[in-house]
Motif scaffolding. Structure first.
Motif, short mmCIF file in Angstrom:
data_model
loop_
_atom_site.label_atom_id
_atom_site.label_comp_id
_atom_site.label_asym_id
_atom_site.label_seq_id
_atom_site.Cartn_x
_atom_site.Cartn_y
_atom_site.Cartn_z
N GLY A 94 5.58 45.68 -43.38
CA GLY A 94 5.14 44.59 -44.04
C GLY A 94 6.12 43.66 -44.45
N ASN A 95 7.28 43.90 -44.05
CA ASN A 95 8.45 42.96 -44.49
C ASN A 95 8.87 41.92 -43.68
OD1 ASN A 95 9.79 44.18 -42.58
ND2 ASN A 95 11.27 45.33 -44.28
N THR A 96 8.00 41.73 -42.48
CA THR A 96 8.30 40.58 -41.57
C THR A 96 7.05 40.74 -40.64
OG1 THR A 96 9.81 39.53 -40.26
CG2 THR A 96 9.67 41.65 -39.86
N SER A 97 7.17 39.36 -39.46
CA SER A 97 6.02 39.55 -38.82
C SER A 97 6.68 38.74 -37.17
CB SER A 97 5.15 38.23 -39.33
OG SER A 97 4.14 37.99 -38.05
N LYS A 98 6.11 39.36 -36.25
CA LYS A 98 6.55 39.18 -35.13
C LYS A 98 6.66 37.61 -34.72
CE LYS A 98 6.05 43.52 -32.47
NZ LYS A 98 5.45 43.97 -31.38
N TYR A 99 5.83 36.89 -35.48
CA TYR A 99 5.35 35.43 -35.29
C TYR A 99 6.04 34.59 -36.05
CZ TYR A 99 2.12 37.98 -32.39
OH TYR A 99 1.53 38.92 -31.46
N PHE A 100 6.72 35.15 -37.08
CA PHE A 100 7.37 34.19 -37.98
C PHE A 100 8.95 34.41 -37.87
CE2 PHE A 100 9.42 32.87 -41.97
CZ PHE A 100 8.58 31.69 -42.22
N PRO A 101 9.86 33.19 -37.60
CA PRO A 101 11.49 33.32 -37.22
C PRO A 101 12.07 33.88 -38.52
CG PRO A 101 10.49 30.97 -37.66
CD PRO A 101 9.42 31.94 -37.57
N VAL A 102 13.23 34.68 -38.00
CA VAL A 102 14.04 35.09 -38.94
C VAL A 102 15.37 34.34 -38.94
CG1 VAL A 102 15.26 37.03 -39.88
CG2 VAL A 102 12.94 37.39 -38.81
N TYR A 103 16.01 33.52 -40.09
CA TYR A 103 16.82 32.76 -40.04
C TYR A 103 18.11 33.22 -40.49
CZ TYR A 103 13.44 28.93 -38.99
OH TYR A 103 12.66 28.16 -38.42
N VAL A 104 19.46 32.78 -40.35
CA VAL A 104 20.57 33.42 -40.81
C VAL A 104 20.33 33.43 -42.31
CG1 VAL A 104 23.08 32.89 -40.97
CG2 VAL A 104 21.67 32.47 -38.69
N GLY A 105 21.10 34.71 -42.74
CA GLY A 105 21.12 35.07 -44.17
C GLY A 105 19.91 35.72 -44.58
N ARG A 106 19.07 35.84 -43.81
CA ARG A 106 17.57 37.04 -44.18
C ARG A 106 18.24 38.40 -43.95
NH1 ARG A 106 11.18 36.34 -42.95
NH2 ARG A 106 10.67 38.10 -44.30
N SER A 107 17.44 39.42 -44.96
CA SER A 107 17.68 40.66 -44.75
C SER A 107 16.33 41.49 -44.45
CB SER A 107 18.54 41.10 -45.74
OG SER A 107 19.79 40.49 -45.71
N LEU A 108 16.39 42.30 -43.57
CA LEU A 108 15.24 43.24 -43.34
C LEU A 108 15.46 44.76 -43.64
CD1 LEU A 108 13.90 41.84 -40.18
CD2 LEU A 108 13.31 41.21 -42.50
N LEU A 109 14.71 45.56 -44.32
CA LEU A 109 14.51 46.97 -44.54
C LEU A 109 14.36 47.55 -43.38
CD1 LEU A 109 13.51 46.93 -48.24
CD2 LEU A 109 15.70 47.03 -47.58
N TYR A 110 14.65 48.87 -43.14
CA TYR A 110 14.53 49.64 -42.12
C TYR A 110 14.78 51.03 -42.36
CZ TYR A 110 19.15 50.09 -40.27
OH TYR A 110 20.55 50.37 -40.07
#
Length: 385
Positions: A94-110
């Motif tokens: 639930g922390n991102t979507s395949k169809y929403f771009p991820v821009y420089v500076g953003r972080s994701l948890l894994y």
């Protein structure tokens, strides 16, 4: 809340004094907009676009003049990262979507699958979108353990390693790893080579080429040394006529490399607008490699390095000329650069230069000609009158 209060005060002051709310032309680094006006009224809308490698941060590229200024704020950001595919791991749900771009500076948890760990070696880790892509490059590293070694010296307690780390292994006399070295590395698939000590054969008398053994003996045990002498007219890479090699667990450390003195090469061939990356020598042994590099803005074409073979160097690379864009040429054509000032600058071969007519002039060449491509020092300029 403060912005809303300021907006209300601005409206009230404007109404009280009969002044119309306006917006100045926006400043968009790495972007351009249309239509262009000296002043914009309330509710006016402009469309903007970003330069190569930059993108609008929100869906759409329009912005509107409001009491708070231009909203949404027009700006251009670096190219977004693609949706991450984590090998041996997964994103936190639930922390991102395949169809929403991820821009420089953003972080994701894994987190990583069983048997793998993030570089931070924590149960939950962070991956960051950078200008060069996702960091870390390898989100999940293999975990390796080392606790017992048959026919070798085992550790006192179980040891743990992660992918990329190396461990020295000591086998009993007459045994060794599958490779000639005494180290193993933790890889994506586990230890390489496996922590298994296998019997190691003795070294037999090698077959010499352009050399002969000083002392003969058969067989040779591990760590035994064999001296050799180059034949008359031959020498080693270091210029000497003698050498030695050691019997190891995987065989001889090396074989003699005696060659004729006439097979040496002199200094590498010179190239225009380029040079070698290492300190030049007077002589080079056969099969020596020398790397080249070009001066700034010149493009290297051909092999990066040359090889010495039988007294001759292989064909060196070329440094392709850049294109020179000068203010004098643009004044003659009544054109100017689209996104740069009109000072002289250089363009590499294959790069595209965008032009536009100067104010008060119209194009007399095709629309495509205003996106000129540099080709080995030459560029076809458009023209306006």
């Amino acid at each position: 809340m403060l912005l809303l209060v300021n907006a209300i005060l601005t409206l009230w002051v404007s109404w009280a004094h009969g002044q119309e709310i306006t917006c100045d032309p926006p400043i968009i680094p790495n972007g351009d907009f249309a239509p262009k006006m000296n002043q914009y009224g309330l509710d006016d809308v402009i469309t903007y676009r970003c330069g190569n490698g930059f993108y609008p941060p929100l869906i759409g590229n329009k912005t509107e003049c409001t009491v708070l200024g231009w909203r949404p704020r027009p700006r251009c950001v670096l190219k977004p990262c693609r949706f991450p595919e984590i090998k041996h791991g997964r994103l936190l749900h639930g922390n991102t979507s395949k169809y929403f771009p991820v821009y420089v500076g953003r972080s994701l948890l894994y987190f990583c699958d069983y048997g793998y760990t993030p570089p931070s070696q924590t149960s939950l880790a962070i991956m960051n979108c950078t200008q060069d892509g996702w960091s870390p490059v390898i989100p999940c590293l293999r975990k390796c353990s080392f606790k017992s070694l048959k026919h070798g010296y085992s550790p006192v307690t179980e040891e743990r390693y992660v992918q990329g780390q190396t461990r020295t292994v000591m086998c009993h006399l007459g045994y060794g790893l599958q490779n000639p070295q005494n180290t193993m590395t933790c890889t994506e698939t586990g230890w390489s080579p496996p922590p298994t000590c296998i019997p190691v054969k003795h070294c037999d008398m090698p077959i010499f080429e352009n050399a002969r053994a000083v002392i003969t003996g058969k067989p040779f045990r591990p760590n035994d040394t064999l001296d050799y002498q180059c034949l008359d007219g031959y020498e080693n890479r270091d210029g000497s006529t003698k050498g030695s090699m050691v019997c190891g667990k995987g065989g001889w450390s090396h074989l003699p490399t005696c060659f004729k003195s006439a097979d040496k090469c002199g200094p590498p061939p010179a190239i225009s607008n380029g040079d070698i990356t290492s300190f030049p020598l007077k002589e080079y042994p056969p099969w020596s490699r020398v790397e080249y590099q070009c001066q700034a803005y010149y493009e290297l074409r051909g092999p990066t390095d040359v090889i010495c073979s039988y007294g001759k160097w292989s064909k060196p690379p070329r440094c392709i000329d850049p294109c020179v864009i000068s203010e004098e040429i643009m004044n003659e054509k009544n054109i100017q650069l689209k996104r740069k000032d009109n000072k002289r600058y250089y363009v590499k071969t294959g790069d595209t230069v965008e032009f536009m007519c100067k104010s008060g002039h119209k194009a007399v060449t095709s629309k495509e000609s205003f996106q000129a491509v540099c080709r080995e020092g030459a560029v076809a300029f458009p023209r306006c009158e």
